[in-house]
Scaffold this motif. Structure first.
Motif, PDB file in Angstrom:
ATOM      1  N   ASP A  80       0.802  -1.236   0.000  1.00 25.01           N
ATOM      2  CA  ASP A  80       0.000   0.000   0.000  1.00 25.01           C
ATOM      3  C   ASP A  80       0.830   1.279   0.000  1.00 25.01           C
ATOM      4  N   THR A  81       1.894   1.302   0.815  1.00 25.97           N
ATOM      5  CA  THR A  81       2.651   2.552   0.972  1.00 25.97           C
ATOM      6  C   THR A  81       3.825   2.665  -0.007  1.00 25.97           C
ATOM      7  N   LEU A  82       3.858   1.762  -1.000  1.00 27.29           N
ATOM      8  CA  LEU A  82       4.926   1.805  -2.006  1.00 27.29           C
ATOM      9  C   LEU A  82       4.328   2.077  -3.391  1.00 27.29           C
ATOM     10  N   LYS A  83       4.764   3.159  -4.001  1.00 22.51           N
ATOM     11  CA  LYS A  83       4.304   3.528  -5.344  1.00 22.51           C
ATOM     12  C   LYS A  83       5.496   3.533  -6.293  1.00 22.51           C
ATOM     13  N   VAL A  84       5.203   3.565  -7.590  1.00 26.16           N
ATOM     14  CA  VAL A  84       6.289   3.549  -8.578  1.00 26.16           C
ATOM     15  C   VAL A  84       5.944   4.429  -9.779  1.00 26.16           C
ATOM     16  N   ILE A  85       6.956   5.129 -10.293  1.00 23.80           N
ATOM     17  CA  ILE A  85       6.836   5.786 -11.599  1.00 23.80           C
ATOM     18  C   ILE A  85       7.687   4.943 -12.544  1.00 23.80           C
ATOM     19  N   SER A  86       7.036   4.329 -13.518  1.00 25.50           N
ATOM     20  CA  SER A  86       7.759   3.348 -14.334  1.00 25.50           C
ATOM     21  C   SER A  86       8.594   4.026 -15.420  1.00 25.50           C
ATOM     22  N   SER A  87       9.454   3.217 -16.022  1.00 25.39           N
ATOM     23  CA  SER A  87      10.309   3.695 -17.098  1.00 25.39           C
ATOM     24  C   SER A  87       9.799   3.150 -18.426  1.00 25.39           C
ATOM     25  N   HIS A  88      10.488   3.511 -19.495  1.00 28.45           N
ATOM     26  CA  HIS A  88      10.103   3.070 -20.831  1.00 28.45           C
ATOM     27  C   HIS A  88      11.354   3.065 -21.700  1.00 28.45           C
ATOM     28  N   ILE A  89      11.383   2.202 -22.680  1.00 26.08           N
ATOM     29  CA  ILE A  89      12.540   2.127 -23.581  1.00 26.08           C
ATOM     30  C   ILE A  89      12.773   3.469 -24.289  1.00 26.08           C
ATOM     31  N   ASN A  90      11.714   4.273 -24.425  1.00 34.16           N
ATOM     32  CA  ASN A  90      11.846   5.610 -25.044  1.00 34.16           C
ATOM     33  C   ASN A  90      12.847   6.488 -24.309  1.00 34.16           C
ATOM     34  N   LEU A  91      13.088   6.163 -23.051  1.00 32.27           N
ATOM     35  CA  LEU A  91      13.998   6.976 -22.242  1.00 32.27           C
ATOM     36  C   LEU A  91      15.402   7.008 -22.853  1.00 32.27           C
ATOM     37  N   VAL A  92      15.715   5.988 -23.657  1.00 34.30           N
ATOM     38  CA  VAL A  92      17.013   5.951 -24.355  1.00 34.30           C
ATOM     39  C   VAL A  92      17.182   7.218 -25.192  1.00 34.30           C
ATOM     40  N   GLY A  93      16.100   7.617 -25.869  1.00 32.01           N
ATOM     41  CA  GLY A  93      16.181   8.806 -26.735  1.00 32.01           C
ATOM     42  C   GLY A  93      15.956  10.113 -26.009  1.00 32.01           C
ATOM     43  N   ALA A  94      15.542  10.042 -24.743  1.00 30.06           N
ATOM     44  CA  ALA A  94      15.201  11.259 -24.000  1.00 30.06           C
ATOM     45  C   ALA A  94      16.402  12.188 -23.861  1.00 30.06           C
ATOM     46  N   GLU A  95      17.594  11.598 -23.720  1.00 33.22           N
ATOM     47  CA  GLU A  95      18.786  12.437 -23.513  1.00 33.22           C
ATOM     48  C   GLU A  95      19.004  13.352 -24.715  1.00 33.22           C
ATOM     49  N   ILE A  96      18.747  12.836 -25.913  1.00 33.75           N
ATOM     50  CA  ILE A  96      18.921  13.656 -27.115  1.00 33.75           C
ATOM     51  C   ILE A  96      17.820  14.715 -27.178  1.00 33.75           C
ATOM     52  N   GLU A  97      16.588  14.311 -26.826  1.00 30.85           N
ATOM     53  CA  GLU A  97      15.468  15.258 -26.861  1.00 30.85           C
ATOM     54  C   GLU A  97      15.634  16.370 -25.825  1.00 30.85           C
ATOM     55  N   MET A  98      16.366  16.077 -24.752  1.00 28.19           N
ATOM     56  CA  MET A  98      16.545  17.068 -23.683  1.00 28.19           C
ATOM     57  C   MET A  98      17.642  18.088 -23.997  1.00 28.19           C
ATOM     58  N   LEU A  99      18.479  17.772 -24.985  1.00 26.46           N
ATOM     59  CA  LEU A  99      19.666  18.608 -25.226  1.00 26.46           C
ATOM     60  C   LEU A  99      19.330  20.076 -25.458  1.00 26.46           C
ATOM     61  N   LEU A 130      26.776   7.438 -17.005  1.00 25.77           N
ATOM     62  CA  LEU A 130      26.796   8.770 -16.397  1.00 25.77           C
ATOM     63  C   LEU A 130      26.261   9.789 -17.402  1.00 25.77           C
ATOM     64  N   GLY A 131      25.183   9.404 -18.089  1.00 24.11           N
ATOM     65  CA  GLY A 131      24.576  10.285 -19.085  1.00 24.11           C
ATOM     66  C   GLY A 131      23.686  11.349 -18.441  1.00 24.11           C
ATOM     67  N   LEU A 132      22.944  12.042 -19.290  1.00 26.68           N
ATOM     68  CA  LEU A 132      22.152  13.194 -18.849  1.00 26.68           C
ATOM     69  C   LEU A 132      21.037  12.807 -17.872  1.00 26.68           C
ATOM     70  N   ILE A 133      20.451  11.612 -18.041  1.00 25.93           N
ATOM     71  CA  ILE A 133      19.382  11.191 -17.122  1.00 25.93           C
ATOM     72  C   ILE A 133      19.961  10.951 -15.724  1.00 25.93           C
ATOM     73  N   THR A 134      21.125  10.302 -15.652  1.00 22.25           N
ATOM     74  CA  THR A 134      21.766  10.069 -14.352  1.00 22.25           C
ATOM     75  C   THR A 134      22.183  11.396 -13.722  1.00 22.25           C
ATOM     76  N   ILE A 135      22.681  12.334 -14.529  1.00 23.99           N
ATOM     77  CA  ILE A 135      23.037  13.662 -14.014  1.00 23.99           C
ATOM     78  C   ILE A 135      21.788  14.354 -13.474  1.00 23.99           C
ATOM     79  N   ASN A 136      20.657  14.198 -14.178  1.00 18.17           N
ATOM     80  CA  ASN A 136      19.378  14.731 -13.687  1.00 18.17           C
ATOM     81  C   ASN A 136      19.012  14.121 -12.334  1.00 18.17           C
ATOM     82  N   ALA A 137      19.214  12.806 -12.220  1.00 15.28           N
ATOM     83  CA  ALA A 137      18.882  12.108 -10.965  1.00 15.28           C
ATOM     84  C   ALA A 137      19.738  12.630  -9.820  1.00 15.28           C
ATOM     85  N   LEU A 138      21.035  12.802 -10.072  1.00 10.93           N
ATOM     86  CA  LEU A 138      21.943  13.282  -9.020  1.00 10.93           C
ATOM     87  C   LEU A 138      21.683  14.754  -8.690  1.00 10.93           C
TER      88      LEU A 138
END
Length: 255
Positions: A80-99, A130-138
């Motif tokens: 009950d007290t555990l939720k998740v925001i899932s990922s998607h294979i599209n995230l591979v291209g997100a770093e380029i889209e974020m540039l 250590l790409g842009l998504i990991t930098i975003n996470a940190l």
């Protein structure tokens, strides 16, 4: 006010996702409100918590790239007290889209910061890069847990990660702390494992968690059933190790 914790190590196969799933489930079992953010395109943390990735209409990708309301991406799990925001294979291209986006390193921070009022712990499972998504996470995180495999090349690459953390602290997130180094896949019968533990302890001293995660077959079996180990076999060594880690983190954060 909740705490955002990234789990990062650009070396693959060190137990990042296993730790994210099981630490989250253990914290939730100890009555904390927990959110797992799957920031790895492989989406293993999502499926390990029982999410059918093919049916996820709104994922972290939509929140980052399309600025979709993050509330639409939060999914229930079997705890009950555990939720998740899932990922998607599209995230591979997100770093380029974020540039070309303004403040591209801080997009995830903007998405997650409002959720700190809803959750005690937000755990981000980073991809092994250590790409842009990991930098975003940190940049979004208050602290980082670094899983270290109890094997020969364990310390290889950690200096690179520590350097990245140092740069992020100086340029993007001055408050980022190291929550701790976690020794995973530990087998006390192996002399090498004990040597590595001693070496990690000598290097990082009180930053090393007292809890070590032992090698345990239940930890690798549980995700194929879409559940954390504590639901799959609560008496297993793996489940007990992660419960101990969760308690250690709770105690540390009371200070």
């Amino acid at each position: 006010m909740g705490k955002i914790v990234a789990l990062a190590n650009q070396k693959g196969g060190v137990g990042k996702t296993t730790t994210t799933i099981n630490l989250a489930a253990s914290l939730a079992t100890l009555e904390k409100k927990v959110l797992v953010v799957d920031a790895d395109p492989q989406a293993n943390a999502s499926s390990g918590l029982g999410v059918n990735i093919k049916q996820s209409e709104c994922t972290i990708y939509e929140c980052i790239v399309d600025k979709t309301n993050v509330q639409n991406a939060i999914l229930d799990t079997s705890i009950d007290t555990l939720k998740v925001i899932s990922s998607h294979i599209n995230l591979v291209g997100a770093e380029i889209e974020m540039l070309n986006l303004p403040n591209r390193e801080k997009i995830l921070k903007e998405v997650l910061t409002p959720l700190k009022d809803e959750f005690d712990y937000i755990l981000i499972d980073c991809s092994p890069s250590l790409g842009l998504i990991t930098i975003n996470a940190l940049t979004a995180a208050d602290s980082v847990i670094i899983p270290v495999q109890a094997e020969y090349f364990a310390l290889e690459g950690i200096s690179k990660l520590l350097n990245t953390i140092k740069i992020i602290k100086s340029k993007l997130n001055p408050n980022l702390e190291i929550e701790g180094f976690l020794l995973t896949m530990y087998d006390s019968r192996l002399r090498q494992a004990n040597q590595i533990y001693d070496e990690v302890k000598r290097h990082f001293q009180e930053l090393v968690f007292k809890t070590v995660i032992q090698r345990n077959v239940k930890l690798s079996e549980a995700p194929s059933y879409g559940m954390p180990t504590i639901l799959y076999d609560a008496e297993s060594t793996g489940a007990r190790n992660y419960l101990s880690l969760a308690q250690e983190i709770i105690n540390r954060n009371k200070q």
